[in-house]
Motif scaffolding. Structure first.
Motif, PDB file in Angstrom:
ATOM      1  N   ASP A   1       0.821  -1.209   0.000  1.00  0.00           N
ATOM      2  CA  ASP A   1       0.000   0.000   0.000  1.00  0.00           C
ATOM      3  C   ASP A   1       0.864   1.273   0.000  1.00  0.00           C
ATOM      4  N   LEU A   2       2.019   1.217   0.673  1.00  0.00           N
ATOM      5  CA  LEU A   2       2.932   2.367   0.637  1.00  0.00           C
ATOM      6  C   LEU A   2       3.420   2.609  -0.782  1.00  0.00           C
ATOM      7  N   ASN A   3       3.812   1.521  -1.453  1.00  0.00           N
ATOM      8  CA  ASN A   3       4.291   1.647  -2.829  1.00  0.00           C
ATOM      9  C   ASN A   3       3.198   2.179  -3.749  1.00  0.00           C
ATOM     10  N   ALA A   4       1.937   1.792  -3.473  1.00  0.00           N
ATOM     11  CA  ALA A   4       0.821   2.249  -4.304  1.00  0.00           C
ATOM     12  C   ALA A   4       0.471   3.701  -4.007  1.00  0.00           C
ATOM     13  N   GLY A   5       0.574   4.101  -2.743  1.00  0.00           N
ATOM     14  CA  GLY A   5       0.191   5.450  -2.346  1.00  0.00           C
ATOM     15  C   GLY A   5       1.267   6.488  -2.597  1.00  0.00           C
ATOM     16  N   ILE A   6       2.511   6.041  -2.672  1.00  0.00           N
ATOM     17  CA  ILE A   6       3.641   6.950  -2.886  1.00  0.00           C
ATOM     18  C   ILE A   6       4.401   6.456  -4.111  1.00  0.00           C
ATOM     19  N   ASN A   7       4.940   7.357  -4.885  1.00  0.00           N
ATOM     20  CA  ASN A   7       5.681   6.974  -6.086  1.00  0.00           C
ATOM     21  C   ASN A   7       7.058   6.457  -5.678  1.00  0.00           C
ATOM     22  N   ALA A   8       7.093   5.209  -5.204  1.00  0.00           N
ATOM     23  CA  ALA A   8       8.334   4.642  -4.665  1.00  0.00           C
ATOM     24  C   ALA A   8       9.420   4.538  -5.731  1.00  0.00           C
ATOM     25  N   THR A   9       9.025   4.259  -6.968  1.00  0.00           N
ATOM     26  CA  THR A   9      10.021   4.129  -8.030  1.00  0.00           C
ATOM     27  C   THR A   9      10.745   5.449  -8.262  1.00  0.00           C
ATOM     28  N   GLU A  10       9.989   6.557  -8.293  1.00  0.00           N
ATOM     29  CA  GLU A  10      10.616   7.860  -8.505  1.00  0.00           C
ATOM     30  C   GLU A  10      11.469   8.242  -7.301  1.00  0.00           C
ATOM     31  N   MET A  11      11.009   7.901  -6.087  1.00  0.00           N
ATOM     32  CA  MET A  11      11.813   8.163  -4.890  1.00  0.00           C
ATOM     33  C   MET A  11      13.135   7.398  -4.960  1.00  0.00           C
ATOM     34  N   ALA A  12      13.058   6.122  -5.348  1.00  0.00           N
ATOM     35  CA  ALA A  12      14.264   5.292  -5.460  1.00  0.00           C
ATOM     36  C   ALA A  12      15.186   5.823  -6.547  1.00  0.00           C
ATOM     37  N   ARG A  13      14.604   6.317  -7.632  1.00  0.00           N
ATOM     38  CA  ARG A  13      15.410   6.882  -8.720  1.00  0.00           C
ATOM     39  C   ARG A  13      16.250   8.057  -8.213  1.00  0.00           C
ATOM     40  N   ARG A  14      15.625   8.893  -7.382  1.00  0.00           N
ATOM     41  CA  ARG A  14      16.340  10.046  -6.832  1.00  0.00           C
ATOM     42  C   ARG A  14      17.390   9.596  -5.815  1.00  0.00           C
ATOM     43  N   ARG A  15      17.040   8.627  -4.994  1.00  0.00           N
ATOM     44  CA  ARG A  15      17.987   8.114  -3.998  1.00  0.00           C
ATOM     45  C   ARG A  15      19.193   7.488  -4.692  1.00  0.00           C
ATOM     46  N   PHE A  16      18.946   6.909  -5.861  1.00  0.00           N
ATOM     47  CA  PHE A  16      19.997   6.204  -6.583  1.00  0.00           C
ATOM     48  C   PHE A  16      21.103   7.152  -7.051  1.00  0.00           C
ATOM     49  N   ARG A  17      20.769   8.462  -7.227  1.00  0.00           N
ATOM     50  CA  ARG A  17      21.796   9.398  -7.665  1.00  0.00           C
ATOM     51  C   ARG A  17      22.969   9.413  -6.693  1.00  0.00           C
ATOM     52  N   ASP A  18      22.669   9.452  -5.384  1.00  0.00           N
ATOM     53  CA  ASP A  18      23.729   9.470  -4.375  1.00  0.00           C
ATOM     54  C   ASP A  18      24.480   8.141  -4.361  1.00  0.00           C
ATOM     55  N   ILE A  19      23.735   7.042  -4.481  1.00  0.00           N
ATOM     56  CA  ILE A  19      24.368   5.717  -4.488  1.00  0.00           C
ATOM     57  C   ILE A  19      25.306   5.583  -5.678  1.00  0.00           C
ATOM     58  N   ALA A  20      24.855   6.066  -6.852  1.00  0.00           N
ATOM     59  CA  ALA A  20      25.681   5.988  -8.061  1.00  0.00           C
ATOM     60  C   ALA A  20      26.960   6.807  -7.907  1.00  0.00           C
ATOM     61  N   ALA A  21      26.847   7.984  -7.264  1.00  0.00           N
ATOM     62  CA  ALA A  21      28.025   8.833  -7.071  1.00  0.00           C
ATOM     63  C   ALA A  21      29.027   8.168  -6.127  1.00  0.00           C
ATOM     64  N   ILE A  22      28.532   7.606  -5.008  1.00  0.00           N
ATOM     65  CA  ILE A  22      29.421   6.954  -4.040  1.00  0.00           C
ATOM     66  C   ILE A  22      30.076   5.720  -4.649  1.00  0.00           C
ATOM     67  N   ALA A  23      29.318   4.965  -5.467  1.00  0.00           N
ATOM     68  CA  ALA A  23      29.835   3.732  -6.068  1.00  0.00           C
ATOM     69  C   ALA A  23      30.767   3.999  -7.247  1.00  0.00           C
ATOM     70  N   GLY A  24      30.890   5.265  -7.663  1.00  0.00           N
ATOM     71  CA  GLY A  24      31.805   5.590  -8.748  1.00  0.00           C
ATOM     72  C   GLY A  24      31.225   5.423 -10.134  1.00  0.00           C
ATOM     73  N   LEU A  25      29.905   5.320 -10.242  1.00  0.00           N
ATOM     74  CA  LEU A  25      29.285   5.193 -11.560  1.00  0.00           C
ATOM     75  C   LEU A  25      29.292   6.516 -12.318  1.00  0.00           C
ATOM     76  N   ILE A  26      29.186   7.619 -11.587  1.00  0.00           N
ATOM     77  CA  ILE A  26      29.229   8.927 -12.225  1.00  0.00           C
ATOM     78  C   ILE A  26      30.350   9.748 -11.584  1.00  0.00           C
ATOM     79  N   PHE A  27      31.094  10.455 -12.417  1.00  0.00           N
ATOM     80  CA  PHE A  27      32.237  11.253 -11.970  1.00  0.00           C
ATOM     81  C   PHE A  27      31.825  12.715 -11.926  1.00  0.00           C
ATOM     82  N   LYS A  28      32.023  13.368 -10.784  1.00  0.00           N
ATOM     83  CA  LYS A  28      31.539  14.735 -10.593  1.00  0.00           C
ATOM     84  C   LYS A  28      32.430  15.792 -11.239  1.00  0.00           C
ATOM     85  N   GLY A  29      33.583  15.385 -11.739  1.00  0.00           N
ATOM     86  CA  GLY A  29      34.433  16.331 -12.454  1.00  0.00           C
ATOM     87  C   GLY A  29      35.704  16.675 -11.704  1.00  0.00           C
TER      88      GLY A  29
END
Length: 821
Positions: free
Chosen positions: A690-718
């Motif tokens: 019900d939480l996943n249905a009531g809140i856009n969990a996929t979009e939230m995870a997409r945003r959270r993933f930006r920080d994870i990707a940066a820490i894991a070295g997937l994206i280089f900040k320059g």
């Protein structure tokens, strides 16, 4: 390692204290003895009680015992690493250590290694290490990323994690765990680990994270036996507002704060946000021009040079007051500071005590803190704070588990410096609290990820960062990869804002991505007095259309939304129970008597075993108000959950607002609340779905993933001076998120994004606990004729973003007059 009785050494430590005109506390002597016996542990004592000397001194005494005939020996190699969460602490620790070193006739050097350390100084430290090195978690990993780091740490005896409670429960704490696993692997039984911590609710777990299970027989918690005396004084308004609204009362009490400033030698005025800090600084100068030159401001957006000037002025006692944020929660030893003023609720007991401890920052001195409520209901929080402090109740810090982004970064760090062997490092990693449960398959995935890019990125050479040579050693051969990795080491990520634009063009403003990530396309929200329909996110822009809808979400701002802790929430409900019974046992509750009387006349005040629900209709529509008193963060998830469940009974659109005491669902159609309550509205059986249905969990995870990707070295900040634009970083991380979702749904970093959303953003465990508590409560269902004091603050919060043509304050005055009539 010293194995003989340590009485002579302990006497020498006591003699040094006596020479300073001090008397050592029992906890300090206990820590000295435990350290000299070869134990690891955690020192727990109040702010300003001499925690630093509880560990600096035995480190020095151990060396004197080993070299009794040559105490002035030089170039002894790195003996102690001192980890601090913030750079501001380094000067205080350095001066304390150098004072003892000089008095004991030693010639040790105390070095500092942080982001401010020059390249030449770093080179000198590598060639000739100081005996004590004060550094941060990020700089420690940079040292491990250096060739020959094994030799650099060859004489190391101890790592001290200062302010461990601040690192625990963060990914920076995971960095410390991983670095410790490597240092233990290098130094074996010759190595000890110690932490210094203010009181937290899970002290034993904090020790377990710092010192692993296999060392349990040799670990200890050293607790101070004297409590820090803290005097809390609430600044009360002359008259209580029976229909309170958030934010404005603090400034109304400004005239009562000015005498506090003049009655103290030096005062710190803590605010919860940077904007609040700026407002208070300007309003104080407007109210009393004589303060010009005598007060200053300190927060994270101010330049480093100006912050250093303010800290130095506080040291010297030349400032009357400093208006600040959490930037001064920790750090510099401000002995001249006599008084603390807290503007608004700190939302947690630990934060309140930490700030209080900035005054009277020396052994035996009393801390004085004035609490300035920003609205009437915060007097309830003041009452709850007082009870928590008297009862010794304090919050826990939840340690991170299975942070694969930090692990992937760490493995590349090891590969950059000289390489690692699989089984050796896997065994060390499993010795940490964070990765104790890592499986062979998961570790194999991490190795595959850094060597080939994994299943999804194998075709791209830039993700083949690490090679496995003929001897089975994982190493980085590319200088470019090594340089880019060293620049990316760390786990600190910043909040991001999105620009709001019309689909047809036209700038509206900026908003935190935290709020936008919770919206689904088609959702309506209010911003700057406009009703807007969310269309999509494109890069770092939130594209919208104009909407004629009268209902929509009200933006929430993360910076001004500190989480109300579960401990303070519990005592808040107890204070409400006292209010219900008219048990006015403190000044704060007594002041709330007029508000309580009107609330009882129109509705009810809930006891701790009751849940108050109010439902009424007026010109705005149908209001449903629920008061779990669990804090704004929990109410954010809970309100969306309940809105979704009610919408299963009727196709309703809700405007949602929340504060620390409850949440409001507003609809232009009748709400089938009695039918919903009869259907087990607060059940936990379908919570995740019900939480996943009531809140856009996929979009939230997409945003959270930006920080994870940066820490894991997937994206280089320059590179320095050529940082990539935030929109490029965001679009890059979104691309990875989509690729993993489509082609590698079992990707550990992708799964981590969803886990972190549930654990830290939606706080699923605490939300589930709140629902279980609600299910055991009696429902107080009230249908008042019009708004109540409790509901008024919620209604005003919702109105803030909707009112543009008239001042909010004027509108509220009219509303209050109508309600009073």
């Amino acid at each position: 390692m010293t194995t003989q009785p340590h009485a002579p050494l302990l006497r020498r430590g006591t003699d040094w204290f006596t020479a300073q005109g001090w008397t050592p506390f029992p906890f300090q002597q206990e820590a000295w003895a435990a350290y000299l016996s070869g134990k690891s542990g955690l020192v727990n004592a109040p702010t300003g009680s001499g925690k630093t000397y509880s560990l600096i001194l035995p480190i020095l005494l151990e060396f004197l015992a080993e070299h009794p005939d040559d105490p002035g020996r030089v170039n002894n190699g790195l003996r102690a690493l001192w980890i601090t969460p913030i750079r501001a602490l380094t000067r205080e620790i350095q001066s304390a250590a150098e004072r003892a070193i000089e008095d004991l006739g030693m010639r040790w050097r105390v070095g500092i290694r942080s982001g401010d350390t020059s390249t030449s100084d770093r080179g000198k430290q590598r060639r000739s290490p100081p005996e004590i090195l004060i550094t941060t978690p990020e700089s420690l990993h940079l040292l491990i990323a250096s060739a020959g780091y094994e030799k650099f740490f060859g004489d190391l005896r101890v790592l001290v994690a200062d302010e461990w409670h601040e690192l625990l429960g963060t990914k920076r704490g995971v960095l410390v765990e991983l670095a410790l696993s490597r240092l233990r692997g290098l130094r074996g039984d010759a190595f000890r680990t110690w932490g210094i911590s203010a009181t937290i609710g899970n002290m034993e777990e904090a020790l377990e994270v710092l010192v692993p299970e296999h060392s349990a027989a040799h670990r200890v918690i050293v607790r101070s036996r004297h409590a820090k005396e803290t005097e809390m004084i609430t600044v009360l308004p002359d008259e209580i507002e029976t229909f309170p609204w958030a934010g404005h009362l603090g400034i109304k009490l400004l005239e009562k704060v000015i005498p506090i400033i003049y009655s103290s030698g030096s005062t710190l005025i803590f605010t919860n946000t940077r904007s609040q800090c700026e407002i208070w600084y300007q309003r104080l100068l407007d109210a009393d021009p004589d303060l010009s030159g005598a007060i200053a401001m300190h927060h994270g957006s101010i330049s480093r040079e100006l912050r250093d000037w303010v800290e130095d002025a506080l040291h010297e006692g030349t400032l009357q007051a400093v208006v600040c944020t959490s930037s001064l929660d920790l750090g510099v030893d401000f002995r001249p500071v006599e008084t603390i003023v807290q503007i608004g609720s700190p939302k947690g007991v630990a934060r309140f005590l930490q700030r209080a401890g900035r005054s009277g920052h020396q052994p035996g001195a009393k801390s004085v803190i004035h609490f300035v409520p920003t609205h009437s209901m915060e007097l309830l929080e003041a009452s709850a704070l007082r009870r928590c402090i008297d009862g010794g109740v304090i919050e826990s810090r939840i340690p991170y588990l299975r942070s694969f982004d930090v692990l992937v970064q760490y493995l590349v760090t090891l590969a950059v410096s000289g390489g690692f062997r699989r089984q050796e490092i896997l065994q060390e990693i499993r010795g940490t609290f964070c990765f104790a449960s890592i499986s062979d398959e998961e570790f194999a995935w991490c190795l595959d990820f850094i060597t080939t890019g994994g299943n999804s990125l194998g075709a791209y050479d830039e993700y083949h960062k690490v090679i496995r040579d003929e001897e089975g050693v994982y190493r980085v051969e590319s200088k470019r990869v090594a340089t880019m990795h060293r620049m990316s080491i760390g786990a600190i990520v910043s909040e991001t804002t999105l620009t709001i634009k019309y689909l047809t063009g036209g700038y509206i403003g900026t908003i935190e991505e935290y709020f936008i990530s919770s919206l689904k396309p088609g959702d309506t929200f209010w911003f700057a007095g406009r009703s807007l329909k969310f269309v999509k996110v494109k890069g770092m822009e939130a594209l919208v259309k104009r909407s004629n809808a009268k209902k929509g979400k009200v933006p929430s701002w993360k910076g001004g939304r500190m989480q109300l802790s579960s401990q303070l929430s519990e005592f808040l409900r107890l204070s409400l129970g006292d209010l219900k019974r008219e048990d006015y046992h403190d000044r704060e509750l007594a002041k709330l008597a007029p508000l309580r009387d009107i609330q009882v006349q129109r509705s009810a005040v809930p006891a701790p075993d009751e849940l108050l629900i109010e439902y009424f209709h007026d010109r705005e529509g149908y209001h449903l108000l629920v008061y779990p008193c669990e804090g704004r963060g929990i109410h954010e998830g809970l309100s969306s959950l309940i809105a979704y469940r009610i919408s299963q009974f009727a196709p309703l659109t809700f405007t949602i607002a929340m504060n620390d005491y409850g949440f409001e669902l507003l609809s232009d159609q009748p709400i089938p609340i009695e039918e919903a309550l009869g259907s087990d509205l607060f059940n936990t059986t379908e919570l995740t779905a019900d939480l996943n249905a009531g809140i856009n969990a996929t979009e939230m995870a997409r945003r959270r993933f930006r920080d994870i990707a940066a820490i894991a070295g997937l994206i280089f900040k320059g590179y320095p001076g050529k940082q990539k634009k935030e929109k490029h970083l965001q679009s890059g991380s979104q691309l990875f998120f989509d690729v993993f979702t489509d082609y590698e749904p079992t990707n550990l970093l992708l799964q981590q994004a969803y886990d972190e959303i549930m654990t830290f953003q939606l706080q699923e465990a605490r939300l589930r606990s709140a629902l279980e508590r609600i299910n055991s409560q009696k429902i107080l269902f009230q249908t008042p004729a019009k708004a109540t004091p409790f509901s008024f603050a919620l209604i005003v919060d919702r109105l803030r973003e909707r009112i543009s043509s008239e001042k909010l304050e004027d509108r509220i005055k009219r509303m209050r007059l109508a309600l009073v009539r």
